[in-house]
Write a protein that holds these residues in place. Structure first.
Motif, PDB file in Angstrom:
ATOM      1  N   LEU A 175     -25.861 -32.153   4.052  1.00  0.00           N
ATOM      2  CA  LEU A 175     -26.921 -31.442   4.777  1.00  0.00           C
ATOM      3  C   LEU A 175     -27.283 -30.151   4.064  1.00  0.00           C
ATOM      4  O   LEU A 175     -28.467 -29.829   3.891  1.00  0.00           O
ATOM      5  CB  LEU A 175     -26.464 -31.129   6.207  1.00  0.00           C
ATOM      6  CG  LEU A 175     -26.265 -32.303   7.155  1.00  0.00           C
ATOM      7  CD1 LEU A 175     -25.839 -31.809   8.532  1.00  0.00           C
ATOM      8  CD2 LEU A 175     -27.528 -33.123   7.277  1.00  0.00           C
ATOM      9  N   ASP A 176     -26.273 -29.395   3.640  1.00  0.00           N
ATOM     10  CA  ASP A 176     -26.516 -28.118   2.978  1.00  0.00           C
ATOM     11  C   ASP A 176     -27.303 -28.316   1.688  1.00  0.00           C
ATOM     12  O   ASP A 176     -28.321 -27.654   1.454  1.00  0.00           O
ATOM     13  CB  ASP A 176     -25.175 -27.443   2.691  1.00  0.00           C
ATOM     14  CG  ASP A 176     -25.364 -26.063   2.060  1.00  0.00           C
ATOM     15  OD1 ASP A 176     -26.122 -25.263   2.619  1.00  0.00           O
ATOM     16  OD2 ASP A 176     -24.754 -25.808   1.002  1.00  0.00           O
ATOM     17  N   LEU A 177     -26.856 -29.261   0.846  1.00  0.00           N
ATOM     18  CA  LEU A 177     -27.517 -29.508  -0.436  1.00  0.00           C
ATOM     19  C   LEU A 177     -28.926 -30.067  -0.235  1.00  0.00           C
ATOM     20  O   LEU A 177     -29.870 -29.643  -0.905  1.00  0.00           O
ATOM     21  CB  LEU A 177     -26.683 -30.480  -1.271  1.00  0.00           C
ATOM     22  CG  LEU A 177     -25.337 -29.949  -1.785  1.00  0.00           C
ATOM     23  CD1 LEU A 177     -24.556 -31.075  -2.460  1.00  0.00           C
ATOM     24  CD2 LEU A 177     -25.532 -28.798  -2.750  1.00  0.00           C
ATOM     25  N   ALA A 178     -29.050 -31.042   0.668  1.00  0.00           N
ATOM     26  CA  ALA A 178     -30.335 -31.708   0.863  1.00  0.00           C
ATOM     27  C   ALA A 178     -31.389 -30.743   1.408  1.00  0.00           C
ATOM     28  O   ALA A 178     -32.526 -30.715   0.926  1.00  0.00           O
ATOM     29  CB  ALA A 178     -30.176 -32.902   1.797  1.00  0.00           C
ATOM     30  N   LEU A 179     -31.019 -29.949   2.414  1.00  0.00           N
ATOM     31  CA  LEU A 179     -31.996 -29.039   3.018  1.00  0.00           C
ATOM     32  C   LEU A 179     -32.440 -27.962   2.022  1.00  0.00           C
ATOM     33  O   LEU A 179     -33.600 -27.561   2.016  1.00  0.00           O
ATOM     34  CB  LEU A 179     -31.412 -28.406   4.280  1.00  0.00           C
ATOM     35  CG  LEU A 179     -31.230 -29.382   5.457  1.00  0.00           C
ATOM     36  CD1 LEU A 179     -30.522 -28.692   6.609  1.00  0.00           C
ATOM     37  CD2 LEU A 179     -32.564 -29.951   5.917  1.00  0.00           C
ATOM     38  N   ARG A 223     -32.022 -33.676  13.949  1.00  0.00           N
ATOM     39  CA  ARG A 223     -33.403 -33.286  14.237  1.00  0.00           C
ATOM     40  C   ARG A 223     -34.148 -32.842  12.984  1.00  0.00           C
ATOM     41  O   ARG A 223     -35.318 -33.188  12.783  1.00  0.00           O
ATOM     42  CB  ARG A 223     -33.408 -32.147  15.272  1.00  0.00           C
ATOM     43  CG  ARG A 223     -34.807 -31.650  15.647  1.00  0.00           C
ATOM     44  CD  ARG A 223     -34.721 -30.467  16.584  1.00  0.00           C
ATOM     45  NE  ARG A 223     -33.968 -29.377  15.991  1.00  0.00           N
ATOM     46  CZ  ARG A 223     -34.469 -28.504  15.116  1.00  0.00           C
ATOM     47  NH1 ARG A 223     -35.721 -28.615  14.734  1.00  0.00           N
ATOM     48  NH2 ARG A 223     -33.721 -27.528  14.646  1.00  0.00           N
ATOM     49  N   GLN A 224     -33.468 -32.086  12.110  1.00  0.00           N
ATOM     50  CA  GLN A 224     -34.130 -31.571  10.907  1.00  0.00           C
ATOM     51  C   GLN A 224     -34.561 -32.717   9.988  1.00  0.00           C
ATOM     52  O   GLN A 224     -35.666 -32.700   9.438  1.00  0.00           O
ATOM     53  CB  GLN A 224     -33.174 -30.640  10.152  1.00  0.00           C
ATOM     54  CG  GLN A 224     -32.829 -29.376  10.920  1.00  0.00           C
ATOM     55  CD  GLN A 224     -31.819 -28.527  10.171  1.00  0.00           C
ATOM     56  OE1 GLN A 224     -32.193 -27.633   9.420  1.00  0.00           O
ATOM     57  NE2 GLN A 224     -30.547 -28.798  10.370  1.00  0.00           N
ATOM     58  N   PHE A 225     -33.695 -33.718   9.850  1.00  0.00           N
ATOM     59  CA  PHE A 225     -34.037 -34.828   8.961  1.00  0.00           C
ATOM     60  C   PHE A 225     -35.048 -35.771   9.603  1.00  0.00           C
ATOM     61  O   PHE A 225     -35.825 -36.423   8.893  1.00  0.00           O
ATOM     62  CB  PHE A 225     -32.772 -35.580   8.546  1.00  0.00           C
ATOM     63  CG  PHE A 225     -32.030 -34.912   7.436  1.00  0.00           C
ATOM     64  CD1 PHE A 225     -32.318 -35.186   6.112  1.00  0.00           C
ATOM     65  CD2 PHE A 225     -31.064 -33.959   7.715  1.00  0.00           C
ATOM     66  CE1 PHE A 225     -31.656 -34.552   5.078  1.00  0.00           C
ATOM     67  CE2 PHE A 225     -30.385 -33.313   6.699  1.00  0.00           C
ATOM     68  CZ  PHE A 225     -30.683 -33.603   5.369  1.00  0.00           C
ATOM     69  N   SER A 231     -15.269 -37.292   6.556  1.00  0.00           N
ATOM     70  CA  SER A 231     -16.657 -37.712   6.746  1.00  0.00           C
ATOM     71  C   SER A 231     -17.521 -36.549   7.207  1.00  0.00           C
ATOM     72  O   SER A 231     -18.660 -36.391   6.762  1.00  0.00           O
ATOM     73  CB  SER A 231     -16.714 -38.862   7.750  1.00  0.00           C
ATOM     74  OG  SER A 231     -18.010 -39.381   7.856  1.00  0.00           O
ATOM     75  N   GLN A 232     -16.970 -35.711   8.114  1.00  0.00           N
ATOM     76  CA  GLN A 232     -17.712 -34.538   8.589  1.00  0.00           C
ATOM     77  C   GLN A 232     -18.000 -33.570   7.449  1.00  0.00           C
ATOM     78  O   GLN A 232     -19.090 -33.009   7.358  1.00  0.00           O
ATOM     79  CB  GLN A 232     -16.911 -33.833   9.697  1.00  0.00           C
ATOM     80  CG  GLN A 232     -16.909 -34.565  11.018  1.00  0.00           C
ATOM     81  CD  GLN A 232     -15.982 -33.927  12.039  1.00  0.00           C
ATOM     82  OE1 GLN A 232     -15.011 -33.243  11.676  1.00  0.00           O
ATOM     83  NE2 GLN A 232     -16.256 -34.149  13.312  1.00  0.00           N
ATOM     84  N   GLU A 233     -17.005 -33.370   6.583  1.00  0.00           N
ATOM     85  CA  GLU A 233     -17.190 -32.480   5.431  1.00  0.00           C
ATOM     86  C   GLU A 233     -18.257 -33.023   4.493  1.00  0.00           C
ATOM     87  O   GLU A 233     -19.082 -32.264   3.970  1.00  0.00           O
ATOM     88  CB  GLU A 233     -15.860 -32.312   4.688  1.00  0.00           C
ATOM     89  CG  GLU A 233     -14.834 -31.485   5.461  1.00  0.00           C
ATOM     90  CD  GLU A 233     -13.475 -31.471   4.780  1.00  0.00           C
ATOM     91  OE1 GLU A 233     -13.286 -32.241   3.806  1.00  0.00           O
ATOM     92  OE2 GLU A 233     -12.599 -30.706   5.228  1.00  0.00           O
ATOM     93  N   GLU A 234     -18.250 -34.355   4.280  1.00  0.00           N
ATOM     94  CA  GLU A 234     -19.252 -34.970   3.412  1.00  0.00           C
ATOM     95  C   GLU A 234     -20.648 -34.799   3.994  1.00  0.00           C
ATOM     96  O   GLU A 234     -21.598 -34.479   3.271  1.00  0.00           O
ATOM     97  CB  GLU A 234     -18.933 -36.454   3.221  1.00  0.00           C
ATOM     98  CG  GLU A 234     -17.723 -36.722   2.342  1.00  0.00           C
ATOM     99  CD  GLU A 234     -17.404 -38.199   2.246  1.00  0.00           C
ATOM    100  OE1 GLU A 234     -18.010 -38.999   3.006  1.00  0.00           O
ATOM    101  OE2 GLU A 234     -16.547 -38.570   1.422  1.00  0.00           O
ATOM    102  N   VAL A 235     -20.777 -35.006   5.304  1.00  0.00           N
ATOM    103  CA  VAL A 235     -22.077 -34.861   5.966  1.00  0.00           C
ATOM    104  C   VAL A 235     -22.553 -33.414   5.891  1.00  0.00           C
ATOM    105  O   VAL A 235     -23.718 -33.144   5.589  1.00  0.00           O
ATOM    106  CB  VAL A 235     -21.997 -35.338   7.432  1.00  0.00           C
ATOM    107  CG1 VAL A 235     -23.259 -34.934   8.201  1.00  0.00           C
ATOM    108  CG2 VAL A 235     -21.815 -36.844   7.502  1.00  0.00           C
TER     109      VAL A 235
END
Length: 430
Positions: free
Chosen positions: A380-384, A199-201, A372-376
Motif C-alpha cells: 500500500l505504501d509503495l503503490a500509493l 477504499r483508496q484502491f 501477510s499484513q506486513e506485505e499488504v
C-alpha cells in the motif's frame, strides 16, 4: 524518502515536441539514470529469418543506443553500447517489470498494430514506414520512462537490456518471473470476494476506468474530425482543378483564376503533413489510454494480496474458535465429531494433545497473518506513492498535449485563412 524532485518523471521526452531535443536535467531528478546516460531507439530495420521448420519470419528490429554522459556513474552502464532489439524483447522487459515491481505503475508500450483512420484507406501493415517510425518513437519513450523512474531505472536486467545482446532473454527467464505471475492467476477475480476492499484502491480503480473511457472517447472524436478535415481539404483540390480549367478560356480573368487554383491545390495538399503531426499527439494520448490499464493492474495486485490476507485471517479465526470450543467442551453447531462424544468419552490426555496441536497451528497462523499484513502494508505504501508520482506526471503531460494540440489547430486555421486571403487578392486583380 525521495523528494518530488528526485522522483520527477518527464513532462515530455526528446523528439516529442516538433523534433526538438531538450535539456533533460530540468525533467529528471537525481535518482534518474538519464542524468548519467543518454538512451535512444533508432534505425528500424526489416529482417527475415527461416525457422527450423522452414517458415520464413519477417520482423523489425530497432537499434538501442546508450551513451555515457557522467563518467562518475560507471558500474550502472559501463560503456557506450549499440544493440538490436525486437518489439517482443521490449514486451518481455515490460512483463518482467510488471511482475517484479507489482506496486509500480509500469509505463506502457506503443500498440503492436496501428490503424490511421483519417486516410482514404486504413492500414494495419506492421511494416508501413509511418507506423514503424511512430512505434520507434513510442519504444524510445518507453525506455526513457523506465530510465527516469527512481526504482525501475535501478533494475539490473534493465541495465542488461541496454548492454547485453547475447543471452539477455535467458537471464530474464532464469528469474522465474513467469511462475510468480502464474501463481496468482487463480485469484484474478479476488475483488468479487473481498470482504474489506480498500477504499483508496477502489477509487484508483474507478478513476482508471473513467480515464480510459474519457481518453477513448476523445480519440474517437478526434479520428472523426480528422477524417472529415481530410475530406474537406481534399475537396478543395476540385476548386483548383476547376479554376485552372476555367482560366484557359478567359483572357482578363485567366491569371487570377490560375493563381487562385494554385492556392486551392496548396491547401488541399497541406492536410497530409498537418494530420501526420496531429497523429503524434494522438499517440501521446494513446499512451495514457494504455496507462489506465497499468493503473488497474496495480489495483488488481492489491486485491489479490488483500484476498490472501483475508483467507489467512479466516483460517486463524477458525483455529482460535476451534480451540475455544475444545477447551470449554462446547460446540457451536452439529458435527460428526461431536456425535462421537455421545458414545465415547475423550480422555484428558487426548484432549490436551489436541489443544496443544491447535495452539501450535494458531501460532503458525498468527505468523502467517502478520507476514501477510506486513506485505499488504508495504505494498500500500509503495503503490500509493507511485500512483501519486504518476498523477503528477499525468497532469504535466496532458497539459502539454492539449496545449500543443490547440497550437496545431490554430496553425491549421491560420493556414486556411492565409489561403483564402491570397485567393481573395487573386480575385481582386481580375
Amino acid at each position: 524518502m525521495a523528494s518530488d524532485e528526485d522522483t520527477y518523471v518527464p513532462d515530455f521526452l526528446p523528439e516529442r515536441n516538433g523534433g526538438q531535443k531538450r535539456d533533460l536535467f530540468q525533467y529528471f531528478g537525481r535518482a534518474s539514470l538519464l542524468n548519467s546516460v543518454e538512451i535512444c531507439v533508432s534505425e528500424p530495420e526489416k529482417r527475415s529469418t527461416i525457422s527450423s521448420v522452414g517458415i520464413k519470419e519477417t520482423y523489425t528490429v530497432y537499434l538501442v543506443e546508450t551513451r555515457i554522459k557522467d563518467t562518475g556513474n560507471k558500474g550502472i552502464v559501463d560503456a557506450p553500447t549499440s544493440l538490436w532489439r525486437r518489439y517482443s524483447e521490449f514486451e518481455l522487459l515490460r512483463n518482467y517489470l510488471l511482475v517484479t515491481y507489482p506496486a509500480i505503475v509500469v509505463p506502457p508500450l506503443p500498440e503492436k498494430r496501428g490503424i490511421i483512420h483519417w486516410q482514404q484507406f486504413t492500414t494495419a501493415d506492421n511494416f508501413d514506414p509511418d507506423f514503424i517510425e511512430r512505434r520507434r518513437v513510442g519504444l524510445e519513450n518507453f525506455m526513457l520512462r523506465v530510465a527516469s523512474h527512481p526504482t525501475l531505472s535501478q533494475d539490473k536486467l534493465f541495465h542488461a537490456f541496454l548492454q547485453q545482446e547475447e543471452n539477455w532473454k535467458e537471464s530474464v527467464y532464469e528469474t522465474g518471473f513467469q511462475a510468480k505471475s502464474d501463481s496468482r492467476l487463480k485469484s484474478l477475480n479476488a475483488s468479487f470476494r473481498l470482504k474489506k476492499p480498500d477504499r483508496q484502491f477502489e477509487e484508483v480503480k474507478n478513476y482508471g476506468a473513467d480515464l480510459q473511457t474519457n481518453i477513448s472517447n476523445l480519440l474517437k472524436i478526434r479520428a472523426k474530425l480528422a477524417e472529415r478535415l481530410y475530406g474537406i481539404h481534399k475537396i478543395h483540390g476540385n476548386y483548383g482543378r476547376v479554376f485552372s480549367e476555367w482560366s484557359g478560356i478567359e483572357k482578363k480573368m485567366g491569371d487570377g483564376l490560375q493563381s487562385a487554383g494554385h492556392y486551392m491545390d496548396v491547401y488541399a495538399a497541406s492536410i497530409d503533413s498537418l494530420l501526420e503531426e496531429e497523429e503524434q499527439y494522438a499517440d501521446q494520448l494513446k499512451e495514457y489510454l494504455f496507462y489506465s490499464d497499468a493503473l488497474k493492474s496495480v489495483c488488481r495486485k492489491q486485491e489479490v494480496m488483500q484476498y490472501e490476507l483475508e483467507r489467512h485471517e479466516e483460517n486463524l479465526n477458525a483455529k482460535v474458535k476451534q480451540n475455544e470450543e475444545l477447551t470449554s467442551g462446547q460446540s457451536s453447531g452439529f458435527s460428526f465429531k461431536g456425535m462421537t462424544k455421545l458414545f465415547k468419552t475423550e480422555t484428558p490426555e487426548s484432549k490436551e494433545a489436541k489443544i496443544k496441536q491447535l495452539e501450535e497451528q494458531i501460532d503458525e497462523a498468527e505468523q502467517t497473518v502478520k507476514k501477510s499484513q506486513e506485505e499488504v502494508t508495504t505494498f500500500l505504501d509503495l503503490a500509493l506513492k507511485d500512483i501519486e508520482r504518476f498523477r503528477k506526471q499525468k497532469v504535466r503531460d496532458l497539459r502539454e498535449i492539449f496545449i500543443n494540440y490547440a497550437i496545431l489547430q490554430i496553425k491549421m486555421s491560420k493556414k486556411g485563412i492565409a489561403v483564402w486571403t491570397n485567393a481573395k487578392e487573386c480575385f481582386q486583380k481580375m
